[in-house]
Design an enzyme around this catalytic site. Structure first.
Site, mmCIF file in Angstrom:
data_model
loop_
_atom_site.group_PDB
_atom_site.id
_atom_site.type_symbol
_atom_site.label_atom_id
_atom_site.label_comp_id
_atom_site.label_asym_id
_atom_site.label_seq_id
_atom_site.Cartn_x
_atom_site.Cartn_y
_atom_site.Cartn_z
ATOM 1 N N ASN A 6 0.871 -1.184 0.000
ATOM 2 C CA ASN A 6 0.000 0.000 0.000
ATOM 3 C C ASN A 6 0.907 1.233 0.000
ATOM 4 O OD1 ASN A 6 -1.766 2.088 0.550
ATOM 5 N ND2 ASN A 6 -2.199 1.450 2.660
ATOM 6 N N LYS A 8 0.035 4.254 -0.241
ATOM 7 C CA LYS A 8 -0.636 5.444 0.311
ATOM 8 C C LYS A 8 -0.418 6.624 -0.654
ATOM 9 C CE LYS A 8 -0.078 3.487 4.848
ATOM 10 N NZ LYS A 8 0.010 3.678 6.278
ATOM 11 N N HIS A 92 -9.587 1.490 5.016
ATOM 12 C CA HIS A 92 -8.299 1.686 5.700
ATOM 13 C C HIS A 92 -8.495 2.697 6.837
ATOM 14 C CE1 HIS A 92 -4.206 2.881 6.530
ATOM 15 N NE2 HIS A 92 -3.816 1.775 5.928
ATOM 16 N N GLU A 94 -6.842 5.118 7.783
ATOM 17 C CA GLU A 94 -6.607 6.522 7.408
ATOM 18 C C GLU A 94 -7.833 7.117 6.720
ATOM 19 O OE1 GLU A 94 -2.890 5.883 5.375
ATOM 20 O OE2 GLU A 94 -1.967 5.369 7.301
ATOM 21 N N GLU A 164 -5.289 -4.442 10.932
ATOM 22 C CA GLU A 164 -4.300 -3.380 11.062
ATOM 23 C C GLU A 164 -4.571 -2.591 12.343
ATOM 24 O OE1 GLU A 164 -2.327 -2.285 7.126
ATOM 25 O OE2 GLU A 164 -4.088 -1.042 7.310
ATOM 26 N N GLY A 170 2.480 2.776 10.801
ATOM 27 C CA GLY A 170 3.444 3.870 10.659
ATOM 28 C C GLY A 170 4.212 4.200 11.932
ATOM 29 N N SER A 205 3.373 -1.487 10.433
ATOM 30 C CA SER A 205 4.821 -1.545 10.661
ATOM 31 C C SER A 205 5.419 -2.919 10.373
ATOM 32 C CB SER A 205 5.167 -1.097 12.084
ATOM 33 O OG SER A 205 4.831 0.267 12.250
HETATM 34 P P1 PGA Z 1 2.819 0.756 7.579
HETATM 35 O O1 PGA Z 1 1.338 0.918 6.996
HETATM 36 O O2 PGA Z 1 3.360 -0.558 7.085
HETATM 37 O O3 PGA Z 1 3.583 1.922 7.038
HETATM 38 O O4 PGA Z 1 2.704 0.782 9.073
HETATM 39 C C1 PGA Z 1 0.511 -0.188 6.807
HETATM 40 C C2 PGA Z 1 -0.845 0.262 6.311
HETATM 41 O O5 PGA Z 1 -1.345 1.293 6.781
HETATM 42 O O6 PGA Z 1 -1.443 -0.384 5.443
#
Ligand code: PGA
Length: 245
Positions: A6, A8, A92, A94, A164, A170, A205
């Site tokens: 992903n 983003k 997601h 976000e 998640e 992140g 992460s």
């Molecule tokens: P990250 O994000 O691996 O940067 O923590 C994962 C995600 O939000 O899909």
């Protein structure tokens, strides 16, 4: 196993070109691992054209709840399908947090994705407040049931679930394999009898150092990779860990 990147809202035409060049030059197929990449919408065609004919799937990060019409700035499930996408992230965190997508909106988007023959990757997870309050499973069951009630068990189990934890995304600190396995197992129970074969992947992460231990867990069927998917070499290393899990 399934590994999905992903990106983003990151990247550029040049970066996508470097990534794809390196990746296609070094990846020579994977045993038992499906791969997906979800770049920003504007780079999807670039990915799709480069990866066409390979087994790597390209996906979107979001879709509209509507199919067409006066919805400036939105993109529909049909349009992603038209671009050659085979999957799409739904709900997601976000999007849930920054764009106020509640469980009803997420369920509607899931329905649209499924109807357009895109594999929906339903993202669920708790915040650290939820976890500290002991309500992790309550939150996740609400997220799952909102979709199940709208589309039914069959359509839900035909998709992919990405667990998640919001606190892990992140942050540089992934859930421990034990923490993740516990939730994955509960999610499988929530899905119902058909959920036995549904892919439940972990995100938050995930990197080349912690992937192996996570993938070794019984109910972790792969990963949704954010930051580490921007580096072709790291992404490939994560795929290799999945091959040996
Ligand atoms: P990250 O994000 O691996 O940067 O923590 C994962 C995600 O939000 O899909």
């Amino acid at each position: 196993m399934l590994i999905v990147g992903n990106w983003k809202m990151n990247g550029s035409i040049a970066m996508a070109s470097d990534f794809l060049g390196w990746f296609t030059g070094h990846w020579h197929g994977s045993r038992g691992v499906d791969i997906g990449l979800c770049p920003p919408l504007v780079y999807i065609s670039q990915f799709e054209q480069t990866l066409r004919g390979s087994t790597i799937k390209v996906g979107g990060q979001n879709i509209a709840t509507e199919l067409e019409g006066p919805f400036t700035g939105e993109v529909s499930s049909r349009m992603l399908k038209d671009l050659g996408c085979q999957m799409v992230l739904i709900g997601h965190s976000e999007r849930r947090v920054n764009f106020r997508e509640n469980n009803d909106i997420v369920a509607e988007k899931y329905r649209r994705a499924y109807a357009a023959d895109l594999t929906p990757i339903l993202c669920v997870g708790e915040t650290s407040d939820h976890r500290n309050a002991g309500s992790t499973l309550d939150v996740i069951s609400e997220q799952i049931y909102a979709v199940k009630n709208l589309v039914g068990e069959h359509a839900l189990c035909a998709g992919v679930i990405a667990y998640e934890p919001v606190w892990a995304i992140g942050s540089g600190v992934a859930a421990s394999p034990k923490q993740a396995q516990e939730v994955h197992l509960s999610i499988r129970d929530l899905l119902g009898p058909r959920g036995k074969h549904t892919q439940i992947i972990y995100g938050g992460s995930l990197n080349r150092d912690n992937a192996k231990a996570l993938f070794t867990e019984q109910d972790i069927d792969g990963g949704l990779v954010g930051g580490a998917s921007l580096h072709a070499e790291h992404f490939l290393e994560i795929i290799r860990q999945a091959e040996f899990a």
